[in-house]
Design an enzyme around this catalytic site. Structure first.
Site, PDB file in Angstrom:
ATOM      1  N   HIS B 149     -34.867  22.725  -3.467  1.00 25.08           N
ATOM      2  CA  HIS B 149     -35.211  24.000  -2.822  1.00 25.08           C
ATOM      3  C   HIS B 149     -36.670  23.958  -2.347  1.00 25.08           C
ATOM      4  O   HIS B 149     -36.973  24.361  -1.221  1.00 25.08           O
ATOM      5  CB  HIS B 149     -34.993  25.133  -3.826  1.00 25.08           C
ATOM      6  N   GLU B 150     -37.544  23.428  -3.194  1.00 23.75           N
ATOM      7  CA  GLU B 150     -38.959  23.357  -2.820  1.00 23.75           C
ATOM      8  C   GLU B 150     -39.168  22.363  -1.681  1.00 23.75           C
ATOM      9  O   GLU B 150     -39.954  22.614  -0.763  1.00 23.75           O
ATOM     10  CB  GLU B 150     -39.825  22.970  -4.016  1.00 23.75           C
ATOM     11  N   HIS B 153     -38.379  24.020   1.420  1.00 17.86           N
ATOM     12  CA  HIS B 153     -39.496  24.799   1.957  1.00 17.86           C
ATOM     13  C   HIS B 153     -40.449  23.892   2.720  1.00 17.86           C
ATOM     14  O   HIS B 153     -40.972  24.262   3.760  1.00 17.86           O
ATOM     15  CB  HIS B 153     -40.284  25.463   0.826  1.00 17.86           C
ATOM     16  N   GLU B 233     -36.114  31.904   2.141  1.00 15.17           N
ATOM     17  CA  GLU B 233     -35.524  31.604   0.825  1.00 15.17           C
ATOM     18  C   GLU B 233     -34.069  31.179   0.976  1.00 15.17           C
ATOM     19  O   GLU B 233     -33.636  30.192   0.388  1.00 15.17           O
ATOM     20  CB  GLU B 233     -35.600  32.830  -0.092  1.00 15.17           C
TER      21      GLU B 233
END
Lengths: 190, 488
Positions: B149-150, B153, B233
């Site tokens: 997930h990071e 980003h 997100e």
């Protein structure tokens, strides 16, 4: 200005646009091919890493697993075959077999709680898990690139330019016997 | 394929950011105008210029100073492969999966509440930060989901967008605040005198307009800011599923994070959108002031991806859960998004019970290991933890009195193992015990049957303890690859 000159200018602009387009497609094909090569190099790095880890793992386990000569031999043999393979096809077959041998080995390790408590073995196991994942992810990234490249080579109109410069389809990389890789679930505590 | 989707989402973010920028300029212009008694448009332009300058200075500062500042405030420590091999491995796996050119720096924050964030201007220069609580609470697959997930980003360049949007929000807040204050204190008399003057009507209208903008502006800017943040997100969640091919990992990690009792104590409020879940008010639900989409929705979308792990599967599930008709990603790009199979979970045993006290203890140990504490596992079951300031060579176990040698910090454990591995494989395709011996010194240890036995490596001083049930004859030192030959 006569119509002849206007027509000439239009044709000139059209030709220029066409040339620029061909250059653009050609460059993107070269770029994609290089990305594929890069992704493949990544797979090779990870396979090498795996081959380097196995002897150490076997070595560490040998002290504990005294009755598992067959398993060790299977792993060592599969590793030897995998290091000897060179074409994409051979590599995928040999690495598939090595994966099977390793997952068998890992199932048997479950029988040796003392080995599983060994710090050295634990860190090697983490390295191996990570290496297996890296191979899978590198393969994933490689196949994504191959798909993208092949689309470009096959789709109109970029296929004409690809044909002009002899760009052929790239081969995707699959480990053999995906289904058989699923390790049997063994449970010891009821 | 997958980059085109990022491009599509980028367009939307550009639009929102442009809107915010436009709003900031408008605010500056109107406020500038209201300061001039004759409503001179040049005063408006000057106000606009000041607003722009404020934003630009904030942006420059954020781009070049914020990363160090945020990491500094949260007390993050950089970790490398030696200090935390598993975390490093997971990050590297995700780096490979996303074909990122450079490895992000990895930081661990000493905080028992599970959370994570990513910083960085581009995939070439980025950092990922996780809390010790996250490492303690999560299994390998879950940690992988969070890291992915990071990484999502980072490759979607969210930090960059969020920095631009955050500085705009900051400027709007600052300018509005200053204006309202100046109206309250400094400009009272002028305001009064001008309303008595000739052009008073228009002047008063401008002042009222700028007052309205200054009051509602921050609210509007916040709504815009958080709406950008929420979109990013969802997209990072989709990227995580796509990269790991295992949506359940992130879903169960989010569930654990939701279940954790503590909130992050060390996070500055402006940085909230950077975290995987909002470290403050988590249960704002679907309100326009939430930095993050509701956790329940995020988990349900991830769990709803039964057909596959590709973007197309995420979007299907997203539409099903949120009941929106506006797709997250435009349809034309989705056709190019290929479908991806979900992989099996890793073989690692997962302890399902999420014991909070145990996790706190584990988080503490992780931070100690990172801070060069030495650990001695005594035979009586006590785990002795020694700070790096402890300088003596030996100590007695506080519970059973057994004497222990103090090991040196064990930082190059994996380096040693990998070095031997390479040395081994360089010689032959099959493993030979001889090769192992050549790789380092050999130390002979006499076995004392029937009892726990302790010895130290002659080469590096690392201590080992072997169980009476240990029957092996060869061991290798973790830190210097010395071979121990245990003779009966």
């Amino acid at each position: 200005m006569s119509t002849g000159i206007i027509v000439l200018i239009i044709i000139g602009v059209f030709l220029l646009a066409l040339i620029l387009y061909v250059i653009g497609v050609f460059n993107s094909l070269v770029g994609l091919k290089n990305l594929i090569r890069n992704a493949w190099a990544q797979i090779e790095v990870q396979l090498k890493r795996r081959h380097d880890l196995i002897p150490n793992l076997v070595e560490t386990a040998k002290g504990y697993m005294t009755h598992e000569r067959g398993t060790f031999e299977a792993v060592t043999k599969a590793r030897a075959q995998a290091t000897g393979a060179h074409t994409v096809n051979d590599i995928s077959k040999a690495e598939g077999r090595l994966s099977e041998a390793l997952s068998q080995f890992m199932v048997i390790v479950e029988n040796y709680p003392e080995l599983k408590a060994n710090q050295n073995f634990l860190s090697l196991q983490e390295e191996l898990t990570s290496t297996e994942n890296r191979i899978a992810f590198a393969r994933q990234a490689y196949n994504d690139q191959v798909l993208f490249f092949n689309n470009k080579v096959q789709m109109f109109p970029s296929n004409i330019i690809a044909g002009m410069f002899n760009y052929t389809l790239a081969e995707s990389f699959e480990l053999e016997d995906q289904k058989e890789r699923v390790a049997p679930k063994v449970s010891f505590n009821q | 394929m997958f980059w085109t989707i990022i491009a599509a989402n980028r367009r939307k973010t550009y639009m929102l950011i442009t809107l915010m920028g436009f709003f900031l300029m408008l605010l500056g212009y109107v406020i500038g105008l209201s300061f001039s008694p004759t409503n001179d448009p040049y005063a408006g332009l000057a106000g606009l210029g000041i607003a722009f300058t404020v934003w630009f200075v904030m942006l420059l500062f954020s781009l070049y100073g914020s990363e160090k500042m945020i990491l500094g405030i949260s007390g993050a420590r950089e970790v490398d492969k030696q200090t935390y091999p598993q975390l490093y491995n997971i990050v590297q796996e995700m780096k490979i999966a996303s074909s990122m050119p450079v490895m992000p720096r990895i930081y661990v924050v000493n905080d028992p509440s599970p959370n994570a964030f990513a910083l960085g201007k581009s995939p070439l220069d980025s950092s990922i930060c996780v809390t010790a609580g996250l490492i303690a609470a999560c299994s390998r697959d879950e940690l992988q989901g969070v890291i992915a997930h990071e990484i999502g980003h980072i490759i979607n360049r969210d930090s960059m967008y969020m920095i631009i949007a955050a500085t705009m929000l900051g400027s709007v807040l600052l300018i509005s605040d200053l204006f309202v204050r100046s109206l309250w204190f400094g400009r009272g008399s002028r305001f009064g005198s001008r309303s008595r003057g000739a052009g008073g009507g228009a002047g008063a209208a401008i002042v009222v307009l700028s007052l309205l903008l200054a009051i509602f502006g921050p609210i509007l800017a916040r709504v815009l800011y958080f709406s950008i943040s929420r979109k990013r997100e969802y997209l990072a969640d989709a990227t995580s599923a796509r990269l790991t091919r295992y949506p359940e990992g992130l879903a169960s990690a989010l569930e654990k994070i939701r279940g954790a009792p503590d909130r992050l104590s060390s996070a500055p409020s402006m940085t909230a959108p950077f975290y995987i879940v909002n470290p403050y008010k988590q249960h704002l639900g679907g309100s326009p002031f939430a930095t993050h989409p509701p956790l329940e929705d995020r988990i349900r979308i991830l769990r709803g991806m039964s057909a596959g792990a590709g973007y197309i599967d995420y979007v299907k599930s997203y539409v099903g859960v949120t009941k929106t008709h506006k797709p997250l990603i435009p349809g034309s790009d989705l056709k190019k998004a290929d479908h991806a199979e979900i992989r099996r979970p890793s073989n690692e045993p997962v302890d399902k019970q999420d014991d909070h006290a145990q996790n706190l203890k584990k988080a503490g140990d992780i931070m100690r290991a990172i801070n060069d504490y030495a650990f001695i596992a005594c035979a009586c079951g006590l785990k002795i933890k020694l700070p790096p300031e402890f300088k003596k060579d030996s100590l007695a176990c506080p519970r059973c009195g057994r004497a222990h040698k103090v090991p040196r910090p064990d930082r190059n454990m994996m380096a040693g193992i990998l070095a031997t591995a390479t040395a081994l494989s360089a010689n032959d395709t099959t493993a030979k015990p001889q090769a192992a011996k050549d790789a380092g010194n050999v130390q002979v240890i006499k076995r004392q049957p029937g009892q726990w036995q302790q010895f130290a490596c002659d080469n590096c001083g690392h201590t080992y303890e072997i169980s009476p049930r240990f029957k092996g004859n060869i061991m290798r030192c973790h830190s210097c690859s010395t071979t121990f030959r245990i003779e009966d």
